[in-house]
Design an enzyme around this catalytic site. Structure first.
Site, mmCIF file in Angstrom:
data_model
loop_
_atom_site.group_PDB
_atom_site.id
_atom_site.type_symbol
_atom_site.label_atom_id
_atom_site.label_comp_id
_atom_site.label_asym_id
_atom_site.label_seq_id
_atom_site.Cartn_x
_atom_site.Cartn_y
_atom_site.Cartn_z
ATOM 1 N N ARG A 54 -61.257 -13.438 113.397
ATOM 2 C CA ARG A 54 -60.653 -14.655 113.937
ATOM 3 C C ARG A 54 -59.647 -14.398 115.056
ATOM 4 N NH1 ARG A 54 -62.352 -15.561 108.884
ATOM 5 N NH2 ARG A 54 -61.682 -13.415 108.741
ATOM 6 N N THR A 55 -58.701 -13.503 114.798
ATOM 7 C CA THR A 55 -57.596 -13.336 115.745
ATOM 8 C C THR A 55 -58.095 -12.742 117.066
ATOM 9 O OG1 THR A 55 -56.242 -12.920 113.800
ATOM 10 C CG2 THR A 55 -55.222 -12.497 115.929
ATOM 11 N N LYS A 82 -58.819 10.866 119.465
ATOM 12 C CA LYS A 82 -58.585 12.269 119.847
ATOM 13 C C LYS A 82 -57.120 12.650 119.639
ATOM 14 C CE LYS A 82 -61.925 11.651 123.597
ATOM 15 N NZ LYS A 82 -61.985 11.452 125.056
ATOM 16 N N ARG A 104 -52.738 -5.699 117.497
ATOM 17 C CA ARG A 104 -52.763 -5.666 116.025
ATOM 18 C C ARG A 104 -52.689 -4.203 115.620
ATOM 19 N NH1 ARG A 104 -56.673 -8.766 111.856
ATOM 20 N NH2 ARG A 104 -55.214 -10.389 112.475
ATOM 21 N N HIS A 132 -47.329 -12.005 111.392
ATOM 22 C CA HIS A 132 -48.552 -12.449 112.082
ATOM 23 C C HIS A 132 -48.201 -13.831 112.656
ATOM 24 C CE1 HIS A 132 -52.602 -13.096 113.177
ATOM 25 N NE2 HIS A 132 -53.226 -12.912 112.034
HETATM 26 N N1 CP Z 1 -56.510 -14.656 109.706
HETATM 27 C C1 CP Z 1 -56.768 -13.498 110.354
HETATM 28 O O1 CP Z 1 -55.878 -12.818 110.866
HETATM 29 O O2 CP Z 1 -58.089 -13.153 110.368
HETATM 30 P P1 CP Z 1 -58.695 -11.854 111.078
HETATM 31 O O3 CP Z 1 -58.191 -10.665 110.310
HETATM 32 O O4 CP Z 1 -60.197 -12.009 110.983
HETATM 33 O O5 CP Z 1 -58.210 -11.832 112.497
#
Ligand code: CP
Length: 310
Positions: A54-55, A82, A104, A132
């Site tokens: 999603r993100t 590496k 992320r 998040h």
């Molecule tokens: N909700 C969320 O962060 O989903 P993903 O891990 O798929 O990005």
């Protein structure tokens, strides 16, 4: 280079500003012509060191809908494998003149570290067990669309609170907006002293559900439980799974939310996840694109010499 490392850095009026800004993009995304040229000429790099559906996709779609050039760094085939350090990787992205970097990472604090090293806004797409922020913002946008306000709204967040950056960011966001936040988890999956964040703590799921306006379910983050208590999925479902019977303890119009990915049949039954009119799970994904468009627009305004961010 103001970025978005966490909800903790935002005042309530800034959260409301981002929610308001996202509304125009909800409208645009529902139309046939979904593209604007607001960020034309800008380069946005998505660097995801942990898996995402999603993100990552919504940041990519958001950047492209605003006309930016969006590049996704393929971490699995990169020189990270590496032995290149996170900081050297960040300096490399910076040298490519990125206008925004979306990160992320599995380590809490990694995004803050990079934000201090590069010359452009850094957006946190989830760092370890820390925050998040865009998830919390898109969840707030989803709640506002259905409920219109946050003041006194009873929001129950149930699941693996201990490992959840989604829970942390949502608690910070919803408490800041005036909601009454309840958290529910087995004792081993509840952080110490979480009351200090202004939430009510429950270990009994039916009690936490009573009178709730919003029920937000989280999955067990098995990947972060190495060497720790791991509940059996059967036992967990029995005590903390959201079934139709349990949902009936909440308000009759209570919203059902889940950030995804879901483990159907463990923390949430399929007939609840798919409950028409109540489940907001696909709406959350829709709001995610709009909210990330708002964040990319607002956070690159300084670079574009456009006024309008606090
Ligand atoms: N909700 C969320 O962060 O989903 P993903 O891990 O798929 O990005």
């Amino acid at each position: 280079h103001a970025g978005l490392v966490g909800i903790a850095g935002l005042a309530p009026h800034e959260i409301f500003y981002l929610l308001d800004e996202a509304e125009q993009w909800v409208e645009l995304n529902r139309g046939a012509e979904k593209r604007r040229e607001l960020l034309r000429g800008l380069t946005i790099i998505n660097a995801f060191f942990e898996n995402s559906t999603r993100t990552l996709l919504s940041f990519e779609i958001a950047g492209k809908r605003l006309g930016a050039d969006v590049v996704n760094m393929a971490v699995a085939t990169s020189s990270v494998k590496k032995g290149e350090t996170l900081i050297d990787t960040a300096m490399t992205l910076n040298a490519m003149q990125a206008d925004a970097i979306v990160i992320r990472h599995g380590s809490s604090g990694a995004v803050q570290l990079i934000a201090g090293k590069v010359g452009c806004p850094v957006l946190n797409a989830g760092d370890g067990q820390h925050e998040h922020p865009t998830q919390a913002l898109l969840d707030a946008l989803t709640i506002r669309h259905a409920k219109r306000h946050f003041n006194g709204l009873r929001v129950t967040i149930c699941g693996d609170i201990l490992h959840s950056r989604v829970a942390r960011s949502n608690i910070l966001c919803l408490v800041s907006l005036g909601a009454e936040v309840r958290v529910c988890a087995p004792p081993a999956l509840m952080p110490d002293a979480i009351e200090q964040m202004g939430v009510r703590v429950f270990h009994d799921f039916p009690a936490a559900l009573k009178g709730a306006d919003v029920v937000m379910m989280l999955r067990l983050q098995m990947e972060r439980m190495e060497g720790q208590f791991i509940p059996s999925p059967r036992e967990y479902r029995h005590l903390y799974g959201l079934s139709l019977d349990r949902l009936a303890l909440a308000e009759p119009d209570a919203l059902v939310m889940h950030p995804g990915p879901m483990n159907r049949g463990i923390e949430i039954e399929s007939n609840v996840a798919d409950l028409v009119g109540r489940s907001q799970i696909t709406t959350q994904v829709e709001m995610g694109v709009a909210m990330r468009m708002a964040c990319l627009d607002v956070l690159t305004r300084r670079a574009r010499k456009v006024e309008g961010w606090a």
